[in-house]
Write an enzyme that holds these catalytic residues in place. Structure first.
Site, short mmCIF file in Angstrom:
data_model
loop_
_atom_site.label_atom_id
_atom_site.label_comp_id
_atom_site.label_asym_id
_atom_site.label_seq_id
_atom_site.Cartn_x
_atom_site.Cartn_y
_atom_site.Cartn_z
N GLY A 12 42.00 43.25 43.33
CA GLY A 12 41.72 41.83 43.15
C GLY A 12 42.97 41.06 42.78
CG ASP A 13 43.16 38.89 39.98
OD1 ASP A 13 42.27 38.09 40.32
OD2 ASP A 13 43.12 39.55 38.93
CD GLU A 14 43.74 41.80 46.09
OE1 GLU A 14 43.10 40.74 45.91
OE2 GLU A 14 43.21 42.93 46.03
N GLY A 15 45.93 37.04 45.69
CA GLY A 15 46.35 35.72 46.18
C GLY A 15 45.46 35.25 47.33
N GLY A 40 38.28 34.62 40.47
CA GLY A 40 39.06 33.42 40.11
C GLY A 40 40.12 33.29 41.17
CG HIS A 41 39.40 33.36 44.84
ND1 HIS A 41 38.63 33.54 45.97
CD2 HIS A 41 39.35 34.56 44.19
CE1 HIS A 41 38.15 34.77 45.99
NE2 HIS A 41 38.55 35.40 44.91
CD GLN A 222 34.82 40.39 42.87
OE1 GLN A 222 33.95 40.54 43.71
NE2 GLN A 222 34.93 39.28 42.17
CB ALA A 297 42.45 33.28 37.93
N GLY A 300 41.64 35.11 31.52
CA GLY A 300 42.90 34.92 30.78
C GLY A 300 43.48 36.23 30.26
NE ARG A 301 39.55 40.63 31.26
CZ ARG A 301 38.75 41.50 31.87
NH1 ARG A 301 38.41 42.61 31.25
NH2 ARG A 301 38.31 41.28 33.08
CE LYS A 329 51.97 36.47 41.55
NZ LYS A 329 50.98 36.33 40.47
CB SER A 330 57.83 38.83 48.39
OG SER A 330 57.58 37.57 48.95
P1 GDP Z 1 42.93 35.74 44.04
O1 GDP Z 1 41.86 36.10 43.08
O2 GDP Z 1 43.19 36.84 45.03
O3 GDP Z 1 42.70 34.43 44.72
O4 GDP Z 1 44.28 35.63 43.19
P2 GDP Z 1 44.44 34.89 41.76
O5 GDP Z 1 44.38 33.44 41.95
O6 GDP Z 1 43.51 35.49 40.76
O7 GDP Z 1 45.88 35.40 41.34
C1 GDP Z 1 46.99 35.15 42.11
C2 GDP Z 1 47.99 34.37 41.27
O8 GDP Z 1 49.25 34.38 41.90
C3 GDP Z 1 47.64 32.91 41.12
O9 GDP Z 1 48.13 32.45 39.89
C4 GDP Z 1 48.38 32.25 42.27
O10 GDP Z 1 48.69 30.89 42.03
C5 GDP Z 1 49.63 33.07 42.29
N1 GDP Z 1 50.27 33.24 43.60
C6 GDP Z 1 49.71 33.38 44.82
N2 GDP Z 1 50.66 33.64 45.73
C7 GDP Z 1 51.83 33.68 45.07
C8 GDP Z 1 53.20 33.93 45.46
O11 GDP Z 1 53.50 34.22 46.61
N3 GDP Z 1 54.14 33.89 44.46
C9 GDP Z 1 53.83 33.61 43.18
N4 GDP Z 1 54.82 33.60 42.29
N5 GDP Z 1 52.59 33.35 42.78
C10 GDP Z 1 51.59 33.41 43.72
P1 IMO Z 2 39.16 38.00 42.33
O1 IMO Z 2 38.19 37.56 43.39
C1 IMO Z 2 40.36 41.10 39.48
C2 IMO Z 2 37.15 43.43 37.61
C3 IMO Z 2 36.89 43.23 36.15
C4 IMO Z 2 36.38 44.60 35.77
C5 IMO Z 2 35.56 45.01 36.98
C6 IMO Z 2 34.07 44.70 36.86
O2 IMO Z 2 39.70 36.89 41.50
O3 IMO Z 2 40.20 38.91 42.90
P2 IMO Z 2 32.57 42.50 36.85
O4 IMO Z 2 32.72 41.22 36.09
O5 IMO Z 2 32.58 42.34 38.32
O6 IMO Z 2 31.41 43.32 36.36
O7 IMO Z 2 33.89 43.35 36.44
O8 IMO Z 2 36.09 44.25 38.07
N1 IMO Z 2 37.11 42.18 38.43
C7 IMO Z 2 38.19 41.59 38.94
N2 IMO Z 2 39.50 41.89 38.81
N3 IMO Z 2 39.97 40.07 40.27
C8 IMO Z 2 38.66 39.78 40.43
O9 IMO Z 2 38.22 38.85 41.31
C9 IMO Z 2 37.70 40.53 39.73
N4 IMO Z 2 36.36 40.49 39.63
C10 IMO Z 2 36.00 41.51 38.85
O10 IMO Z 2 38.08 42.90 35.47
O11 IMO Z 2 37.45 45.51 35.67
MG MG Z 3 41.58 36.24 41.01
#
Ligand code: GDP
Ligand code: IMO
Ligand code: MG
Length: 420
Positions: A12-15, A40-41, A222, A297, A300-301, A329-330
């Site tokens: 998750g949180d790849e962007g 959280g996107h 995720q 996102a 806040g952890r 995030k390169s």
């Molecule tokens: P998602 O859940 O996959 O949509 O990703 P998140 O929003 O949770 O986390 C990605 C974080 O990296 C966010 O704070 C974005 O604003 C940030 N982000 C996305 N792409 C890049 C990048 O290429 N470089 C940097 N520095 N930040 C990025």
């Molecule tokens: P996005 O879409 C990162 C993680 C939680 C926990 C596990 C189970 O922003 O990439 P849950 O609330 O689903 O029961 O939690 O999955 N988790 C994520 N980690 N990005 C997410 O979503 C996540 N959604 C859930 O931290 O380890």
């Molecule tokens: Mg996220």
């Protein structure tokens, strides 16, 4: 037309949110297919930072149509907060957003059950986002759930009360304090907010769109390593985050899937508990967190950080049928002298690039070291201007996994993207 799918290949949180926003102008429709407000996107444009939880990340582009699919679990309270925040920046979601009647509702007691269950697990907790995801999907598969379509029924309140009572009986097993009344008020206001949107039989709508030649992008939440079947169980979420989830989460036959865009962070992060072979619990991990602003996102952890893991990437590419990669995030890796990429695992003395059944067992990553580029990437807009060390890093990944990289993201803003 076929539907394209964009999803995360790590934890998750790849962007994903940023990429969906970047790609939305190429599509008529953006549809979320699973997960809920655990997601959280983050999107950044015009110096505004916005985080979507329940709502597809295409909503900020004029002319886009967005759908919350049946595979999603929807929290009315968080949904209302999201639409109010979006309204405050001048975007009227009314004409842009529709919701599948078959999406399940997260109830106040689902959230309480999630919190009570996690508290009872002590140190073996999953590290859930505490949004009620698991209890809601449990009620869905247990055939008890409350769905968005139920809010149109005169029996809605009766159904709600019946299920709430059942949850309260379960909650008696836990030594857990909660205040249901306070949360219920906001929840009913959220239901009114959902009512004001177009509630649809999403499976018909999405198939009709494709028949009419409309282009649709399915937005995953995720990542593959959090998939309920194929992730690092039990430290996963409760839905199918893989490409197959787009079929069940929107009502699409498998042959309707077109491009599958896998989003990969140039290193690895994980938030919550569970195995993470390339985790760096040291100065390197701290530097990745600091330079990458790696904080959840949604909660806040602080995110756990480590190097890129190619066995994970190969596994995710296989499960999703990924046709192209986006590397995000390169720019964060600019701050390092030397980079490491895990190419295989050593398990009981044997080398393997496959994930073992029990990823908790001692898995020793084998690394290849590469030089970093030591150059600020955040202002670069053309492939030709990228440093040769970064191009080598990308070529190495492409060769190892056998999938082309089509986009490289060099910062959080929607403009900071390079088409390869
Ligand atoms: P998602 O859940 O996959 O949509 O990703 P998140 O929003 O949770 O986390 C990605 C974080 O990296 C966010 O704070 C974005 O604003 C940030 N982000 C996305 N792409 C890049 C990048 O290429 N470089 C940097 N520095 N930040 C990025
Ligand atoms: P996005 O879409 C990162 C993680 C939680 C926990 C596990 C189970 O922003 O990439 P849950 O609330 O689903 O029961 O939690 O999955 N988790 C994520 N980690 N990005 C997410 O979503 C996540 N959604 C859930 O931290 O380890
Ligand atoms: Mg996220």
């Amino acid at each position: 037309m076929k539907i394209d799918v964009l999803l995360g290949l790590q934890w998750g949180d790849e962007g994903k949110g940023k990429l969906v926003d970047v790609l939305t102008p190429e599509y008529d429709v953006i549809a979320r297919f699973q997960g809920g407000p655990n997601a959280g996107h983050t999107l950044e444009f015009n110096n505004i930072k916005h985080i979507t939880h329940n709502i597809p990340s295409g909503v900020f582009r004029e002319g886009s149509i967005n759908m919350i699919g049946n595979g999603v679990v929807l929290d009315p309270v968080i949904f209302k907060k999201e639409i109010d925040e979006i309204k405050a920046i001048g975007v009227d979601l009314g004409p842009r957003l529709m919701i599948s009647r078959k999406a399940h509702l997260i109830m106040p007691t689902h959230r309480i059950l999630d919190a009570a269950s996690e508290a009872a697990k002590g140190i073996s907790k999953i590290g859930s986002t505490l949004k009620g995801i698991s209890p809601t999907y449990m009620d869905k598969t247990g055939r008890n759930g409350l769905r968005v379509g139920d809010i149109e029924s005169p029996d809605f309140r009766k159904k709600y009360d019946f299920l709430t009572k059942k949850h309260l009986r379960i909650l008696k097993q836990y030594d857990f304090k909660f205040d249901l009344k306070e949360y219920e008020q906001g929840w009913m206001e959220g239901i009114d907010a959902i009512h004001s949107f177009r509630l649809v039989n999403g499976e018909y709508i999405i198939n009709r769109y494709l028949q009419e030649g409309k282009s649709v992008l399915a937005e995953g939440a995720q990542g593959t390593m959090l998939d309920i079947d194929f992730g690092s169980y039990p430290y996963v979420t409760s839905s199918n985050t893989i490409c197959a989830g787009a079929c069940t989460g929107l009502g699409l036959a498998p042959q309707k899937i077109g491009r599958v865009i896998g989003v990969v962070k140039a290193y690895s992060t994980r938030v919550g508990s569970g195995p993470f072979p390339t985790e760096q619990e040291n100065e390197t991990g701290k530097a990745l967190r600091d330079f990458g602003s790696e904080y959840g996102a949604t909660t806040g952890r602080p995110r756990r950080c480590g190097w890129l893991d190619l066995p994970v990437l190969k596994y995710s590419i296989m499960l999703n049928g990924v046709t192209e990669l986006t590397i995000t995030k390169s720019d964060v890796l600019t701050h390092f002298d030397t980079l490491k990429v895990c190419t295989a695992y050593k398990i009981n003395g044997e080398l393997s690039d496959e994930l073992p059944y029990d990823i908790h067992a001692p898995v020793e990553p084998v690394y290849k070291e590469m030089p970093s580029w030591k150059k600020d990437l955040t202002g670069i807009t053309k492939k030709e201007d990228l440093p040769s060390e970064l191009l080598d890093y990308l070529t190495f990944i492409e060769k190892e996994v056998g999938v082309p990289i089509t986009f490289v993201s060099v910062g959080p803003d929607r403009e900071q993207i390079i088409k390869m």
